[in-house]
Design an enzyme around this catalytic site. Structure first.
Site, PDB file in Angstrom:
ATOM      1  N   ASP A  13       0.765  -1.249  -0.057  1.00 12.82           N
ATOM      2  CA  ASP A  13       0.189   0.054  -0.047  1.00 12.82           C
ATOM      3  C   ASP A  13       0.625   1.257  -0.030  1.00 12.82           C
ATOM      4  O   ASP A  13       0.287   2.284   0.548  1.00 12.82           O
ATOM      5  CB  ASP A  13      -1.216  -0.071   1.116  1.00 12.82           C
ATOM      6  N   HIS A  41      -3.129  -2.417  -6.999  1.00  8.33           N
ATOM      7  CA  HIS A  41      -2.341  -0.947  -7.417  1.00  8.33           C
ATOM      8  C   HIS A  41      -3.525  -0.127  -7.972  1.00  8.33           C
ATOM      9  O   HIS A  41      -4.124  -0.680  -8.703  1.00  8.33           O
ATOM     10  CB  HIS A  41      -1.340  -1.148  -8.476  1.00  8.33           C
ATOM     11  N   GLY A 413       0.519  13.814  -4.840  1.00  9.06           N
ATOM     12  CA  GLY A 413      -0.879  13.873  -5.207  1.00  9.06           C
ATOM     13  C   GLY A 413      -1.239  12.519  -6.102  1.00  9.06           C
ATOM     14  O   GLY A 413      -0.081  11.870  -6.436  1.00  9.06           O
TER      15      GLY A 413
END
Length: 422
Positions: A13, A41, A413
């Site tokens: 993760d 993913h 981001g």
């Protein structure tokens, strides 16, 4: 270098999907070489948002995607992913290759997975219940059924007869309903049909690509500390996660021609049971989970959250030969006044290393922290290091100092363009 390996440096993760998608823009081949659909993913790009479990995340570029022999396949999941990609306008003709050597997850693997977990009671491992452990167990005990077996009905029938004779005895012993040969066989033969255009051993393509200096991107699943040997056993996965797994999982020898990028989340998370030295069971842990949307791509389970553990990253780098780090989710720390970094551990008052003990030992170590000043301003979407607030720059530099590895990329981001390349 013509080969790049993107590997998770924690317990999975870490945001590998974003980093893989970024590097795939220049890759000629992207390769998934281990694990199964217990990995996930998430990729966000111009096509949309995609939770990928088996098809390599780099499929969205011009690269040819390869699922090699080390991967175990849930055919239903694989077919649904292929359909999802087709609906998004991704042309897979001549672009997706699946090794016939891949082992298949069968209904009894999933059932046995759940039986074993239930039998362990409070000592359960916390598997995803997707049959990963049992299928790898069958592989190494010569009881596996591979994708190539599904292309020969007679061979498939013979193998299923043997396996169901064994597995049904265990299943019935635990009070579950036995599986029927014809039902299992019919479903398998039905499932393999839409996959046949893609079943082709990728080794020849990859060895030629390597000799002609084409760029191959190896896509790691899970994270270093879920490795079956060097992770926090038994709270691990069934496959080899490390750099050395590339050779076994693809047939490719990459020791002298590999750039290894360790993906590190700017803090630490873990799903399920197992030791977690820097776990935060307070408002900071809750804040990290909420701000980072920390819920598993594969399971949906809430992730346990804690401060970044650089002791883990140092070991991950040593064992895998990292050439650089890629830090993800830096923007999630934007609202913290103070941020702590774990610099090492003590056990009974003495300094210790991760490798000095087992999972039980790691559950008892005490983290040593260095407190850093937060930056309390947005880093979201920034694309140059100079744009980062000074305390954020200091945080990155401290990670480099503590791990001994350069930070080459910083994700600010989820989008592909939200990244700093140094």
């Amino acid at each position: 270098m013509s080969s790049i390996f993107v590997i998770g440096s924690q317990w999975g993760d870490e945001g590998k999907g974003k980093i893989i998608d970024y590097f795939s823009e220049k890759a000629n081949y992207v390769v998934r070489f281990h694990g199964g659909n217990n990995a996930g993913h998430t990729v966000i790009n111009q096509y949309g948002k995609f939770p990928m479990h088996l098809v390599p995340s780099g499929i969205f570029s011009q690269a040819v995607a390869c699922i090699t022999n080390g991967v175990v396949l849930d055919l239903e999941v694989l077919i649904s992913e292929i359909e999802m990609l087709k609906e998004a306008g991704i042309d897979l003709k001549g672009k997706l290759y699946i090794s016939p050597r891949c082992h298949i997850i069968l209904p009894y693997h999933k059932l046995l997975d759940k039986i074993y977990e239930a039998a362990k009671g409070s000592a359960k491992t916390g598997t995803t219940g997707r049959g990963i452990g049992p299928v790898y167990a069958d592989k190494v005990s010569y009881n596996g059924i591979r994708l190539s077996d599904l292309l020969d009905k007679k061979k498939l029938t013979q193998k299923l007869q043997v396996q169901l004779a064994i597995k049904n005895k265990i299943i019935e012993a635990f009070g579950e309903k036995s599986l029927q040969l014809r039902e299992v066989e019919t479903e398998l033969l039905k499932s393999v049909k839409p996959l046949t255009p893609y079943i082709h051993e990728p080794y020849g393509l990859l060895i030629k690509a390597s000799k002609t200096k084409k760029q191959i991107l190896y896509e790691g699943a899970h994270g270093v500390f879920l490795d079956n040997d060097w992770g926090t056993y038994p709270y691990v996965t069934a496959s080899t996660v490390l750099t050395g797994g590339i050779n076994a999982g693809t047939g490719m020898s990459v020791q002298n021609d590999l750039k290894v990028i360790g993906v590190v989340k700017a803090y630490t998370t873990r799903v399920g049971a197992g030791p977690f030295p820097t776990e935060l069971l307070d408002k900071n842990g809750d804040k990290l989970r909420a701000s980072g949307a920390e819920f598993g791509t594969t399971t949906g389970r809430p992730r346990r959250c804690g401060w970044l553990d650089t002791a883990l990253i140092r070991f991950a780098s040593e064992i895998n030969g990292y050439t650089s780090l890629a830090i993800t989710k830096l923007d999630i720390l934007d609202s913290f006044k103070e941020i702590a970094l774990c610099t090492g551990y003590t056990y009974k008052g003495k300094k210790v290393q991760y490798y000095d003990g087992d999972a039980e030992f790691l559950a008892q170590v005490k983290p040593v922290y260095k407190t850093m000043k937060g930056w309390l301003s947005s880093t979201k979407g920034l694309t140059t290091f100079a744009q980062l607030p000074k305390p954020a720059q200091t945080y990155i530099k401290e990670i480099e100092k503590l791990t001994g590895i350069k930070v080459s990329h910083i994700s600010t981001g989820p989008e592909r363009h939200a990244i700093i390349e140094r």
